[in-house]
Design an enzyme around this catalytic site. Structure first.
Site, PDB file in Angstrom:
ATOM      1  CB  SER A 140      31.560 -26.793 -30.110  1.00 14.65           C
ATOM      2  OG  SER A 140      30.710 -25.274 -31.479  1.00 14.65           O
ATOM      3  CE1 TYR A 157      28.331 -22.881 -26.179  1.00 15.21           C
ATOM      4  CE2 TYR A 157      27.662 -23.033 -29.147  1.00 15.21           C
ATOM      5  CZ  TYR A 157      28.403 -23.716 -27.977  1.00 15.21           C
ATOM      6  OH  TYR A 157      28.377 -24.490 -28.146  1.00 15.21           O
ATOM      7  CE  LYS A 203      31.092 -25.569 -25.290  1.00 12.06           C
ATOM      8  NZ  LYS A 203      30.949 -26.545 -24.219  1.00 12.06           N
TER       9      LYS A 203
HETATM   10  C1  UD1 Z   1      25.009 -23.179 -32.955  1.00  7.66           C
HETATM   11  C2  UD1 Z   1      25.213 -22.044 -32.425  1.00  7.66           C
HETATM   12  C3  UD1 Z   1      27.156 -22.930 -32.475  1.00  7.66           C
HETATM   13  C4  UD1 Z   1      25.926 -24.442 -31.388  1.00  7.66           C
HETATM   14  C5  UD1 Z   1      25.241 -24.810 -31.875  1.00  7.66           C
HETATM   15  C6  UD1 Z   1      24.626 -25.662 -29.786  1.00  7.66           C
HETATM   16  C7  UD1 Z   1      24.912 -20.028 -33.803  1.00  7.66           C
HETATM   17  C8  UD1 Z   1      24.687 -19.434 -35.094  1.00  7.66           C
HETATM   18  N1  UD1 Z   1      25.537 -21.575 -33.685  1.00  7.66           N
HETATM   19  O1  UD1 Z   1      24.671 -24.168 -33.755  1.00  7.66           O
HETATM   20  O2  UD1 Z   1      26.953 -22.213 -31.858  1.00  7.66           O
HETATM   21  O3  UD1 Z   1      27.248 -24.973 -30.980  1.00  7.66           O
HETATM   22  O4  UD1 Z   1      24.319 -24.321 -32.483  1.00  7.66           O
HETATM   23  O5  UD1 Z   1      23.341 -26.332 -30.744  1.00  7.66           O
HETATM   24  O6  UD1 Z   1      23.976 -19.968 -33.416  1.00  7.66           O
HETATM   25  N2  UD1 Z   1      18.316 -22.453 -39.029  1.00  7.66           N
HETATM   26  C9  UD1 Z   1      17.229 -21.850 -39.905  1.00  7.66           C
HETATM   27  N3  UD1 Z   1      15.881 -21.389 -38.891  1.00  7.66           N
HETATM   28  C10 UD1 Z   1      15.672 -22.004 -37.388  1.00  7.66           C
HETATM   29  C11 UD1 Z   1      16.951 -22.138 -37.213  1.00  7.66           C
HETATM   30  C12 UD1 Z   1      18.033 -22.767 -37.802  1.00  7.66           C
HETATM   31  O7  UD1 Z   1      17.142 -21.670 -40.692  1.00  7.66           O
HETATM   32  O8  UD1 Z   1      14.351 -21.832 -36.826  1.00  7.66           O
HETATM   33  C13 UD1 Z   1      19.262 -22.490 -39.957  1.00  7.66           C
HETATM   34  C14 UD1 Z   1      20.280 -21.683 -39.366  1.00  7.66           C
HETATM   35  O9  UD1 Z   1      20.238 -20.747 -40.291  1.00  7.66           O
HETATM   36  C15 UD1 Z   1      21.608 -23.172 -39.768  1.00  7.66           C
HETATM   37  C16 UD1 Z   1      20.563 -24.094 -39.557  1.00  7.66           C
HETATM   38  O10 UD1 Z   1      19.512 -23.879 -39.507  1.00  7.66           O
HETATM   39  O11 UD1 Z   1      21.799 -23.003 -41.147  1.00  7.66           O
HETATM   40  C17 UD1 Z   1      21.448 -25.219 -38.341  1.00  7.66           C
HETATM   41  O12 UD1 Z   1      20.449 -23.611 -37.156  1.00  7.66           O
HETATM   42  P1  UD1 Z   1      21.393 -24.715 -35.755  1.00  7.66           P
HETATM   43  O13 UD1 Z   1      20.758 -25.644 -35.415  1.00  7.66           O
HETATM   44  O14 UD1 Z   1      21.136 -23.191 -35.127  1.00  7.66           O
HETATM   45  O15 UD1 Z   1      22.770 -25.093 -35.326  1.00  7.66           O
HETATM   46  P2  UD1 Z   1      24.067 -23.927 -36.453  1.00  7.66           P
HETATM   47  O16 UD1 Z   1      24.491 -22.776 -36.477  1.00  7.66           O
HETATM   48  O17 UD1 Z   1      25.041 -25.081 -37.021  1.00  7.66           O
END
Ligand code: UD1
Length: 338
Positions: A125, A150, A154
């Site tokens: 990742s 997690y 990785k």
């Molecule tokens: C997350 C994990 C990452 C993992 C990946 C696997 C974290 C900090 N990181 O990545 O380690 O490899 O998932 O799938 O958890 N967001 C919102 N509202 C929501 C959900 C997400 O605003 O309800 C935003 C988050 O702040 C982020 C973006 O959307 O900026 C993407 O979030 P997400 O899909 O959870 O992915 P990552 O955080 O990049």
């Protein structure tokens, strides 16, 4: 040639099985169904016309791993997806994550080093980079201390493979560092099936769009980005799946430059949370109910891939746009709620 896909009924695993079968590989799936449904097999069969071999098993049982490799002694390669991936849960249950993501990895490698030649693809990742100092992120960017168990699995997983490759020249491995996989197969016969409340952005958006969730919380809009929301590199899962086939083929053709290689898999384009919402609204014709809330602890400001190495060396490039990916995610959501 037989290829083993662990976690082959999961989101990325199932799309990869489809691409492997489309390329003529015979696939053996191992899955313990802890985060997947056996019905996914039917979806794979409906798309490819072929049902893969399925072994329901938990790889945490070392004797079963040994028995599996005895039964299937004609394996050409293995793509290892099976792992736990919820960041929050890993903080609560670190030992579960270390056992599932690292213990199992060790058991598989112990079997592979017995072989004359082995090809191994590992699901890693972009989380290993933490908040990288420069964008886009190249493979030579430093690995930063992990924010969660997690993330640590990785990083340590990559180290275990790299250390093992150093002393086992017959073991050939590629670690693929995924950015943010989203979307579904265009046939909408397979896609993402999150259990419970989705932690990731895109399934949360589509579930809100369909009315299953009341409102999306946008985690912070005061980041140092153009619109204040975090930036990620969202890659269509089918593009990602095809990269696995390219990586595997590289190892099978013995074209790898060293017996342990690392590639970033992304589109190279960063999109903010608000841009993803706008894309959803464009392709669905729906307004999304969302509210900006506090930042989520542990989120990095931005992460998008430098894709040059994957483009040049693997000969692979992500083709789908954000709108394509969001459209397929939305089509899938509508289909499964029908
Ligand atoms: C997350 C994990 C990452 C993992 C990946 C696997 C974290 C900090 N990181 O990545 O380690 O490899 O998932 O799938 O958890 N967001 C919102 N509202 C929501 C959900 C997400 O605003 O309800 C935003 C988050 O702040 C982020 C973006 O959307 O900026 C993407 O979030 P997400 O899909 O959870 O992915 P990552 O955080 O990049």
């Amino acid at each position: 040639m037989k290829i083993v896909v662990t976690g082959g009924l999961g989101f990325i695993g199932s799309h990869t099985v489809v691409e492997l079968q489309n390329e003529g590989f015979e696939v053996v799936i191992i899955d313990n169904l802890s985060n997947a449904d056996e019905k996914v097999l039917e979806g794979i069969e409906a798309i490819t016309g072929k049902k893969p071999i399925f072994e329901k098993m938990d790889l945490r049982d070392k004797s079963k791993v040994e028995a599996f490799f005895e039964k299937y002694n004609d394996i050409g390669g293995i793509i290892h997806f099976a792992a736990s991936k919820a960041v929050g849960e890993s903080v609560e249950k670190p030992l579960l994550y270390y056992e599932n993501n690292l213990g199992v990895l060790v058991y598989i490698l112990q079997e592979l080093v017995k072989k004359e030649r082995a090809s191994f693809i590992f699901s890693s990742s972009c989380t290993v980079y933490g908040q990288a100092d420069t964008m886009p992120i190249t493979e030579s960017a430093p690995v930063k201390p992990a924010e969660s168990p997690y993330g640590n699995t990785k990083q340590v997983g990559e180290e275990i493979i790299s250390d093992t490759c150093k002393v086992n020249s017959q073991l050939n491995a590629i670690a693929l560092r995924y950015f943010n996989p989203i979307g579904a197969h265009s046939s909408i016969k397979i896609g993402e099936l999150p259990i419970g409340v989705p932690q990731n952005l895109v399934p949360f958006i589509t579930q809100t769009g369909i009315g299953l969730r009341e409102q999306l919380s946008v985690f912070g809009d005061d980041y140092p980005t153009e619109d204040g929301t975090c930036v990620r590199d969202y890659i269509h899962v089918v593009d990602l799946a095809k990269a696995h086939v390219a990586a595997l083929q590289r190892l099978l053709d013995q074209k790898n430059d060293s017996n342990y290689e690392v590639f970033n898999l992304g589109t190279g384009k960063g999109s903010s949370v608000l841009e993803v919402i706008q894309s959803f609204e464009r392709v669905s014709g729906k307004k999304l109910n969302y509210k900006v809330v506090e930042r989520r602890p542990g989120d990095v400001v931005q992460a998008y891939a430098d894709t040059e190495k994957a483009n040049d060396v693997l000969g692979w490039k992500a083709k789908s746009s954000l709108d394509d990916s969001m459209k397929s995610a939305w089509d899938w959501e509508q289909k499964i709620r029908d």
